[in-house]
Design a protein around this motif. Structure first.
Motif, PDB file in Angstrom:
ATOM      1  N   ASP A  80      36.632   3.320 -28.238  1.00  0.00           N
ATOM      2  CA  ASP A  80      36.780   4.508 -27.399  1.00  0.00           C
ATOM      3  C   ASP A  80      36.110   4.226 -26.058  1.00  0.00           C
ATOM      4  OD1 ASP A  80      37.719   5.521 -29.800  1.00  0.00           O
ATOM      5  OD2 ASP A  80      35.931   6.720 -30.200  1.00  0.00           O
ATOM      6  N   LEU A  81      36.841   4.401 -24.962  1.00  0.00           N
ATOM      7  CA  LEU A  81      36.248   4.150 -23.651  1.00  0.00           C
ATOM      8  C   LEU A  81      36.995   4.914 -22.571  1.00  0.00           C
ATOM      9  CD1 LEU A  81      38.315   2.085 -21.985  1.00  0.00           C
ATOM     10  CD2 LEU A  81      37.234   0.365 -23.422  1.00  0.00           C
ATOM     11  N   ALA A  82      36.368   4.970 -21.401  1.00  0.00           N
ATOM     12  CA  ALA A  82      36.973   5.630 -20.240  1.00  0.00           C
ATOM     13  C   ALA A  82      36.820   4.738 -19.017  1.00  0.00           C
ATOM     14  CB  ALA A  82      36.323   6.980 -19.988  1.00  0.00           C
ATOM     15  N   VAL A  83      37.895   4.590 -18.273  1.00  0.00           N
ATOM     16  CA  VAL A  83      37.906   3.882 -16.994  1.00  0.00           C
ATOM     17  C   VAL A  83      37.842   4.955 -15.907  1.00  0.00           C
ATOM     18  CG1 VAL A  83      39.147   2.252 -15.534  1.00  0.00           C
ATOM     19  CG2 VAL A  83      39.322   2.077 -18.037  1.00  0.00           C
ATOM     20  N   LEU A  84      36.848   4.886 -15.039  1.00  0.00           N
ATOM     21  CA  LEU A  84      36.518   6.018 -14.174  1.00  0.00           C
ATOM     22  C   LEU A  84      37.206   5.967 -12.815  1.00  0.00           C
ATOM     23  CD1 LEU A  84      32.702   6.352 -14.932  1.00  0.00           C
ATOM     24  CD2 LEU A  84      34.654   7.380 -16.134  1.00  0.00           C
ATOM     25  N   SER A  85      37.407   7.156 -12.266  1.00  0.00           N
ATOM     26  CA  SER A  85      38.006   7.293 -10.936  1.00  0.00           C
ATOM     27  C   SER A  85      37.071   6.809  -9.848  1.00  0.00           C
ATOM     28  CB  SER A  85      38.382   8.754 -10.685  1.00  0.00           C
ATOM     29  OG  SER A  85      37.221   9.582 -10.745  1.00  0.00           O
ATOM     30  N   GLU A  86      35.771   7.006 -10.058  1.00  0.00           N
ATOM     31  CA  GLU A  86      34.737   6.556  -9.127  1.00  0.00           C
ATOM     32  C   GLU A  86      33.625   5.906  -9.941  1.00  0.00           C
ATOM     33  OE1 GLU A  86      35.132   6.733  -5.928  1.00  0.00           O
ATOM     34  OE2 GLU A  86      36.885   8.069  -5.900  1.00  0.00           O
ATOM     35  N   ASP A  87      32.834   5.074  -9.284  1.00  0.00           N
ATOM     36  CA  ASP A  87      31.756   4.388  -9.988  1.00  0.00           C
ATOM     37  C   ASP A  87      30.578   5.335 -10.169  1.00  0.00           C
ATOM     38  OD1 ASP A  87      29.758   2.758 -10.967  1.00  0.00           O
ATOM     39  OD2 ASP A  87      30.204   1.094  -9.628  1.00  0.00           O
ATOM     40  N   TYR A  88      30.366   5.757 -11.388  1.00  0.00           N
ATOM     41  CA  TYR A  88      29.277   6.688 -11.726  1.00  0.00           C
ATOM     42  C   TYR A  88      27.924   6.205 -11.218  1.00  0.00           C
ATOM     43  CZ  TYR A  88      25.800   8.801 -14.923  1.00  0.00           C
ATOM     44  OH  TYR A  88      24.703   9.421 -15.480  1.00  0.00           O
ATOM     45  N   PHE A  89      27.713   4.887 -11.216  1.00  0.00           N
ATOM     46  CA  PHE A  89      26.414   4.359 -10.820  1.00  0.00           C
ATOM     47  C   PHE A  89      26.287   4.151  -9.311  1.00  0.00           C
ATOM     48  CE2 PHE A  89      26.770   3.128 -15.288  1.00  0.00           C
ATOM     49  CZ  PHE A  89      25.550   3.599 -15.767  1.00  0.00           C
ATOM     50  N   ALA A  90      27.340   4.433  -8.558  1.00  0.00           N
ATOM     51  CA  ALA A  90      27.305   4.189  -7.113  1.00  0.00           C
ATOM     52  C   ALA A  90      27.564   5.431  -6.273  1.00  0.00           C
ATOM     53  CB  ALA A  90      28.317   3.103  -6.743  1.00  0.00           C
ATOM     54  N   VAL A  91      28.272   6.429  -6.809  1.00  0.00           N
ATOM     55  CA  VAL A  91      28.612   7.597  -5.991  1.00  0.00           C
ATOM     56  C   VAL A  91      27.358   8.393  -5.659  1.00  0.00           C
ATOM     57  CG1 VAL A  91      30.938   7.805  -6.903  1.00  0.00           C
ATOM     58  CG2 VAL A  91      29.072   9.063  -8.001  1.00  0.00           C
ATOM     59  N   GLU A  92      27.439   9.168  -4.579  1.00  0.00           N
ATOM     60  CA  GLU A  92      26.339  10.047  -4.222  1.00  0.00           C
ATOM     61  C   GLU A  92      26.146  11.106  -5.306  1.00  0.00           C
ATOM     62  OE1 GLU A  92      27.279  11.701  -0.450  1.00  0.00           O
ATOM     63  OE2 GLU A  92      27.310   9.758   0.588  1.00  0.00           O
ATOM     64  N   ASP A  93      24.931  11.629  -5.386  1.00  0.00           N
ATOM     65  CA  ASP A  93      24.608  12.599  -6.433  1.00  0.00           C
ATOM     66  C   ASP A  93      25.592  13.759  -6.475  1.00  0.00           C
ATOM     67  OD1 ASP A  93      22.448  11.146  -7.286  1.00  0.00           O
ATOM     68  OD2 ASP A  93      20.919  12.466  -6.427  1.00  0.00           O
ATOM     69  N   ASP A  94      25.934  14.301  -5.311  1.00  0.00           N
ATOM     70  CA  ASP A  94      26.780  15.491  -5.308  1.00  0.00           C
ATOM     71  C   ASP A  94      28.241  15.184  -5.606  1.00  0.00           C
ATOM     72  OD1 ASP A  94      27.525  14.298  -2.941  1.00  0.00           O
ATOM     73  OD2 ASP A  94      27.370  16.120  -1.725  1.00  0.00           O
ATOM     74  N   LYS A  95      28.574  13.921  -5.815  1.00  0.00           N
ATOM     75  CA  LYS A  95      29.944  13.539  -6.162  1.00  0.00           C
ATOM     76  C   LYS A  95      30.102  13.252  -7.652  1.00  0.00           C
ATOM     77  CE  LYS A  95      31.295  13.603  -1.821  1.00  0.00           C
ATOM     78  NZ  LYS A  95      32.164  14.689  -1.315  1.00  0.00           N
ATOM     79  N   ILE A  96      29.012  13.256  -8.403  1.00  0.00           N
ATOM     80  CA  ILE A  96      29.110  12.930  -9.826  1.00  0.00           C
ATOM     81  C   ILE A  96      30.057  13.881 -10.533  1.00  0.00           C
ATOM     82  CG2 ILE A  96      27.835  12.854 -12.011  1.00  0.00           C
ATOM     83  CD1 ILE A  96      25.408  11.837 -10.466  1.00  0.00           C
ATOM     84  N   LYS A  97      29.941  15.171 -10.230  1.00  0.00           N
ATOM     85  CA  LYS A  97      30.762  16.145 -10.958  1.00  0.00           C
ATOM     86  C   LYS A  97      32.237  16.079 -10.606  1.00  0.00           C
ATOM     87  CE  LYS A  97      29.360  20.000  -7.930  1.00  0.00           C
ATOM     88  NZ  LYS A  97      28.160  19.334  -7.325  1.00  0.00           N
ATOM     89  N   ASP A  98      32.608  15.257  -9.616  1.00  0.00           N
ATOM     90  CA  ASP A  98      34.018  15.093  -9.259  1.00  0.00           C
ATOM     91  C   ASP A  98      34.686  13.933  -9.991  1.00  0.00           C
ATOM     92  OD1 ASP A  98      33.798  17.168  -7.399  1.00  0.00           O
ATOM     93  OD2 ASP A  98      33.112  15.803  -5.830  1.00  0.00           O
TER      94      ASP A  98
END
Length: 619
Positions: A502-520
């Motif tokens: 089970d895995l997910a390939v992300l739209s944005e890099d969770y470890f690199a995006v700005e804090d306020d972009k995590i929820k997007d």
């Protein structure tokens, strides 16, 4: 051994400390076959092996929600208009009016949780008058957190509330000076009046409920979720209300792994409920896709401390312990894991007194029990839970209700609500979830954002650094940590050889995006047991076809679920709405801006209404 599927060119976060950043992954038979060097992984390919280039995207284990109401939520999802992720009341009201125009009689338009007025730029809910203006004939029901529901006039007529309708215990049907219901229902603090009223609305037929559940599962797949521990719920009786999910399981149509807890439905008859269920089903019964997980989150009604932070903390009745003890004894004797809804430390303290008493006679060793929520738990009670071998499931309810908690108890008290870092330091088992859908949103990225930033959806900073966690720790709480809560440790939650793929390939890099972009963040490719259950963008062709939402007027067909930021109004519109915030009146509409936003008449500054002084659309 050969691979069915190989993934390459991804940035893999395995959460396996012995192999944290591999180059490639091979999957066979629904499990991870190889995780490591690309050359070694590719050597497992055959002419029939599918190889997917992930184009440098971040890959994480599939997310697991340790507390959601997905079974009940699925039965109703297609009937509900979601304001999750909508950042202005203007947009929310436009959506509402559009849905009203599409909804046939006698159906309702419902907004059932998942949002807070604090997320709106206007920082308010619509008024009853505004609801009546956009929906004079169609019933509209709006549930806001655990604290209130708004009904327009048509909804009041549909449910039959009049000046003669008495207030239910723990709730209020607000009435005007003439004694007539206004359309405002309040939990004081018992939310039963809100849920009982919602239950009066039309229901979907069975075939539509199956379709609805499939769409809800696909929606959480879109967000990277592959597993859910279902916490039961009011008006969700076993086995009757599980028929749809069990039929989907039988037909091979589940796209989320579900471990379900059983929630008592009968006040004063809780022991009989669990005694009967213990003869019908056993914990662990089922398979890797659908299995029983024990009891809860409601064990006895006298222990239910509803968390409406706009009112005082409810004091649990004197009979709480005498009601709870026989249920705990029955569960412990039958080796049934359990979970208990408990918001406040005072409730937790009394429940632990019962647990410790029973543990002396029937040791809890090897029996996973959970406290859910625990916003105000003390260090002492964290230690007591750890000593008994229990765990705490936390949810992002404070991201939706933090402002109300601060208003009542102060910012200092809110700094550890709940004290996640302290729980981890003390070694207690901790897992994360949402408590969706009737209060918080089912979006895991809102929870991850809250864990990392400590901020509410309204922008308030609740927690100091000492009660926030780093991104990898937060991700761990949403993956492998949650496997303890379903007694499935080592089976899933990491990208590791032998675990479920089970895995997910992300739209944005969770470890690199700005804090306020995590929820997007969303998923562009979600795999369950190595099979695609969601695809978007370059991977859309990999996703299985999903039938159109049923019925054809479903809000899901028009609006989908959680709204992407780009689908809502622009940041400039938010800024204008925030500047207005109903602090100044419009020359035409007064303070009824939302009614103007939903009207057909032009309201721009350069239009006819603008000449009369309307500024409702002056952005």
């Amino acid at each position: 051994m050969t691979a069915d599927l190989i993934l390459v060119n991804g940035r893999f976060t395995t959460l396996d400390t012995s192999n944290p950043n591999p180059q490639a992954v091979a999957i066979a038979g629904g499990k991870f076959l190889a995780v490591g060097d690309e050359r070694d992984v590719r050597a497992l390919a055959t002419p029939t092996t599918q190889v997917i280039d992930l184009r440098g995207r971040r890959v994480i284990p599939g997310l697991i929600d340790s507390h959601m109401h997905i079974i009940r939520g699925g039965l109703n999802y297609n009937m509900e208009l979601r304001w999750d992720g909508v950042f202005s009341l203007a947009d929310a009201m436009r959506m509402l009016k559009q849905q009203v125009d599409r909804t046939p009689a006698p159906q309702w338009v419902r907004v059932v949780g998942g949002f807070t007025e604090q997320q709106f730029a206007e920082k308010r809910l619509p008024t009853i008058e505004e609801l009546n203006a956009v929906a004079p004939d169609t019933p509209v029901f709006i549930l806001h957190l655990y604290d209130r529901a708004l009904l327009n006039g048509a909804a009041l007529r549909a449910v039959g509330y009049t000046k003669d309708t008495p207030n239910p215990p723990g709730g209020e049907i607000v009435k005007d000076a003439a004694g007539n219901p206004t359309g405002l229902l309040l939990a004081r603090p018992n939310a039963t009046v809100l849920y009982a009223t919602l239950a009066k609305g039309p229901k979907l037929p069975a075939e539509y409920q199956k379709n609805s559940t499939r769409h809800f599962m696909r929606e959480v797949n879109r967000l990277g979720v592959t597993g859910v521990i279902d916490a039961g719920g009011g008006f969700q009786n076993y086995p009757d209300d599980y028929a749809i999910i069990e039929e989907l399981h039988k037909d091979g149509q589940l796209t989320v792994r579900i471990a379900y807890n059983l929630f008592t439905q009968k006040p004063k008859e809780e022991l009989a409920d669990f005694s009967g269920w213990s003869k019908q089903v056993k914990p662990g019964q089922g398979d890797d896709l659908y299995r029983n997980n024990g009891a809860g989150e409601m064990l006895v009604y006298s222990a239910a401390d509803f968390e409406d932070f706009r009112v005082e903390r409810p004091e649990m009745p004197a009979n709480m312990e005498t009601d709870l003890e026989p249920v705990i004894r029955l569960l412990a004797e039958n080796r049934w894991p359990w979970r208990l809804h408990a918001t406040y430390n005072e409730t937790i303290d009394r429940a632990l007194n019962v647990f410790e008493k029973v543990n002396k006679d029937i040791p809890f060793t090897g029996l996973n029990f959970i406290f859910d929520h625990a916003e105000t738990i003390t260090d002492r009670n964290i230690d007591r839970i750890a000593a008994l071998g229990g765990g705490i499931a936390v949810q992002h309810r404070m991201a939706f209700q933090g402002e109300y908690f601060v208003e009542r108890y102060g910012a200092r008290a809110a700094e550890r609500t709940p004290p996640v870092r302290r729980m981890l330091e003390k070694g207690v088992k901790v897992g994360a979830g949402t408590d969706a859908t009737r209060v918080a949103s089912y979006n895991p990225w809102v929870s991850l954002s809250w864990l990392v930033t400590g901020k509410t959806l309204g922008g308030m900073s609740l927690y100091p650094a000492s009660n926030r966690v780093d991104r990898e720790t937060a991700l761990g709480l949403w993956t492998h940590a949650n496997t303890w809560f379903s007694t499935e440790e080592g089976k899933k939650g990491r990208i590791k050889v032998g675990q479920l793929a089970d895995l997910a390939v992300l739209s944005e890099d969770y470890f690199a995006v700005e804090d306020d972009k995590i929820k997007d963040i969303t998923s562009v490719l979600t795999l369950l047991g190595g099979m695609p259950v969601h695809g978007d963008g370059d991977f859309k062709h990999l996703a299985p076809v999903l039938p159109a939402p049923m019925p054809d007027w479903s809000p899901v067909g028009t609006f989908g679920g959680y709204r992407k930021r780009a689908e809502s109004s622009s940041e400039s519109k938010y800024a204008m709405a925030a500047a207005c915030g109903c602090a100044s009146s419009c020359g035409v509409h007064g303070h009824a801006h939302a009614a103007a936003w939903t009207a057909d008449a032009p309201t721009s500054d350069t239009g006819f209404w603008g000449a009369l002084g309307c500024s409702c659309w002056a952005f």
